[in-house]
Design an enzyme around this catalytic site. Sequence first.
Site, PDB file in Angstrom:
ATOM      1  N   HIS A  44       2.350  22.022  -3.992  1.00  0.00           N
ATOM      2  CA  HIS A  44       2.413  21.479  -5.343  1.00  0.00           C
ATOM      3  C   HIS A  44       3.873  21.227  -5.741  1.00  0.00           C
ATOM      4  O   HIS A  44       4.806  21.603  -5.026  1.00  0.00           O
ATOM      5  CB  HIS A  44       1.745  22.432  -6.327  1.00  0.00           C
ATOM      6  CG  HIS A  44       0.254  22.466  -6.181  1.00  0.00           C
ATOM      7  ND1 HIS A  44      -0.555  23.186  -7.029  1.00  0.00           N
ATOM      8  CD2 HIS A  44      -0.579  21.872  -5.289  1.00  0.00           C
ATOM      9  CE1 HIS A  44      -1.822  23.034  -6.680  1.00  0.00           C
ATOM     10  NE2 HIS A  44      -1.855  22.244  -5.618  1.00  0.00           N
ATOM     11  N   GLU A  46       5.811  22.500  -8.037  1.00  0.00           N
ATOM     12  CA  GLU A  46       6.643  23.685  -8.230  1.00  0.00           C
ATOM     13  C   GLU A  46       7.112  24.258  -6.892  1.00  0.00           C
ATOM     14  O   GLU A  46       8.262  24.669  -6.742  1.00  0.00           O
ATOM     15  CB  GLU A  46       5.865  24.762  -8.997  1.00  0.00           C
ATOM     16  CG  GLU A  46       5.407  24.319 -10.380  1.00  0.00           C
ATOM     17  CD  GLU A  46       4.004  23.744 -10.391  1.00  0.00           C
ATOM     18  OE1 GLU A  46       3.261  24.013 -11.352  1.00  0.00           O
ATOM     19  OE2 GLU A  46       3.636  23.025  -9.426  1.00  0.00           O
ATOM     20  N   ALA A 150     -11.665 -11.740 -13.556  1.00  0.00           N
ATOM     21  CA  ALA A 150     -10.846 -12.900 -13.892  1.00  0.00           C
ATOM     22  C   ALA A 150     -11.758 -13.963 -14.470  1.00  0.00           C
ATOM     23  O   ALA A 150     -12.928 -14.067 -14.093  1.00  0.00           O
ATOM     24  CB  ALA A 150     -10.127 -13.418 -12.644  1.00  0.00           C
ATOM     25  N   ARG A 184      -5.992  -1.460  -6.809  1.00  0.00           N
ATOM     26  CA  ARG A 184      -6.951  -1.038  -5.780  1.00  0.00           C
ATOM     27  C   ARG A 184      -6.403   0.129  -4.959  1.00  0.00           C
ATOM     28  O   ARG A 184      -7.120   1.068  -4.625  1.00  0.00           O
ATOM     29  CB  ARG A 184      -7.251  -2.198  -4.827  1.00  0.00           C
ATOM     30  CG  ARG A 184      -8.268  -3.193  -5.313  1.00  0.00           C
ATOM     31  CD  ARG A 184      -8.650  -4.133  -4.180  1.00  0.00           C
ATOM     32  NE  ARG A 184      -9.535  -5.199  -4.629  1.00  0.00           N
ATOM     33  CZ  ARG A 184     -10.050  -6.116  -3.836  1.00  0.00           C
ATOM     34  NH1 ARG A 184      -9.751  -6.117  -2.537  1.00  0.00           N
ATOM     35  NH2 ARG A 184     -10.857  -7.058  -4.318  1.00  0.00           N
ATOM     36  N   ARG A 207      -4.994  -5.578   0.648  1.00  0.00           N
ATOM     37  CA  ARG A 207      -4.342  -6.495   1.586  1.00  0.00           C
ATOM     38  C   ARG A 207      -3.046  -7.092   1.019  1.00  0.00           C
ATOM     39  O   ARG A 207      -2.171  -7.465   1.785  1.00  0.00           O
ATOM     40  CB  ARG A 207      -5.288  -7.653   1.947  1.00  0.00           C
ATOM     41  CG  ARG A 207      -6.590  -7.177   2.572  1.00  0.00           C
ATOM     42  CD  ARG A 207      -7.495  -8.335   2.945  1.00  0.00           C
ATOM     43  NE  ARG A 207      -7.795  -9.221   1.824  1.00  0.00           N
ATOM     44  CZ  ARG A 207      -8.674  -8.939   0.858  1.00  0.00           C
ATOM     45  NH1 ARG A 207      -9.331  -7.785   0.869  1.00  0.00           N
ATOM     46  NH2 ARG A 207      -8.897  -9.808  -0.119  1.00  0.00           N
ATOM     47  N   GLY A 284     -20.605  -8.029 -10.123  1.00  0.00           N
ATOM     48  CA  GLY A 284     -20.499  -9.227 -10.949  1.00  0.00           C
ATOM     49  C   GLY A 284     -20.682  -8.976 -12.439  1.00  0.00           C
ATOM     50  O   GLY A 284     -20.615  -7.832 -12.916  1.00  0.00           O
ATOM     51  N   SER A 290     -23.369  -3.917 -17.713  1.00  0.00           N
ATOM     52  CA  SER A 290     -24.123  -2.656 -17.767  1.00  0.00           C
ATOM     53  C   SER A 290     -23.192  -1.483 -18.048  1.00  0.00           C
ATOM     54  O   SER A 290     -23.548  -0.559 -18.795  1.00  0.00           O
ATOM     55  CB  SER A 290     -24.897  -2.439 -16.455  1.00  0.00           C
ATOM     56  OG  SER A 290     -24.025  -2.191 -15.375  1.00  0.00           O
TER      57      SER A 290
END
Length: 342
Positions: A44, A46, A150, A184, A207, A284, A290
């Site tokens: 960690h 610390e 987009a 991503r 990519r 989509g 939803s």
Amino acid sequence: MARCIELAKKGIGNVAPNPMVGAVIVYKGKIIGEGYHRKYGEGHAEVNAIAAVHDESLLRDSTIYVSLEPCSHYGKTPPCAELIIKKGIPRVVIGCLDPFPAVSGRGVRMLREAGVEVIAGVLEEEARALNLAFMTFQLQKRPYIYLKWAQSRDGFMDLKRESNVTPPITFSSSETLRRVHRLRSEVAAIMVGTRTALLDNPSLTVRHWDGKSPVRVVLDRSLKIGKDSALLDGSVQTLIFTAQEKESRPNVTYVQIDFEQEILPQILHYLYAQKLNSLMVEGGALLLRSFLDAGLWDEAWIETAPVWLKDGVKAPKVSGVIHKSEWKGEHLLEIWHRLGEK
């Protein structure tokens, strides 16, 4: 503390499901050690900051600044609060408390009971903002959810297509594409619905940025996605949520859920159990709606391109507050936050 937060960001994409944490050790106004959590399962912040101090005798008159409350439990590594006590560091300054039930407030209590002076809440808002995914994961028991799409200037996501013979409209510029692929690389999982998988044959890999690809999540109730799909190539860990029973294979896991019940809570529960603390939903339109309708989102990344379609697949409407808005050439990128406490 600002330096702690700056250091912590270096761990982005490598420490999940742990939080990003930075630590700085100061002796008589001079920084003598710095560290951050580099990789899940490793030391960690610390621990790394203390290890960077050349003369440990200085620790007994130093202050350690840490962006998140030092842990007090045994996990992949021993408790950091215990290490601070052992090294005799007399003062600890903390950005924000850890919401994780095994830690929250206990690290502070352990330190104070050992006689360590503790100050908490320094740059607290900035420290919390650093780990929104971790905070959401701990408090709401689900991944932090990004919605991304987009659209054209007149609000369409795509043409109305019935097969993959007609390619999708390209909205993103090279610059906005890099920004999306950067996101991503920072999330734990990325999701699309059946129609997007069939029409676009996306790979959902990183990519156009340097980083690892997220776990791919696909909704495919009737197993319509063909074996030649890029999503089933086994190159990246992939979860297929379906109503059918099907044997999994290397890097492709079929998860059977009940489509007669609410679907999204089942998926999010499974992702939570797999310790995937952030999810990017790329489409989509029906899947995005939803999530919006269920109130299951935290940020919406919307790119508006200098294109007019006049007809097509209507983009969802988001109700929230614009957190950030910037132009990338002729492309507008807006980041919306859902109304409500983070």
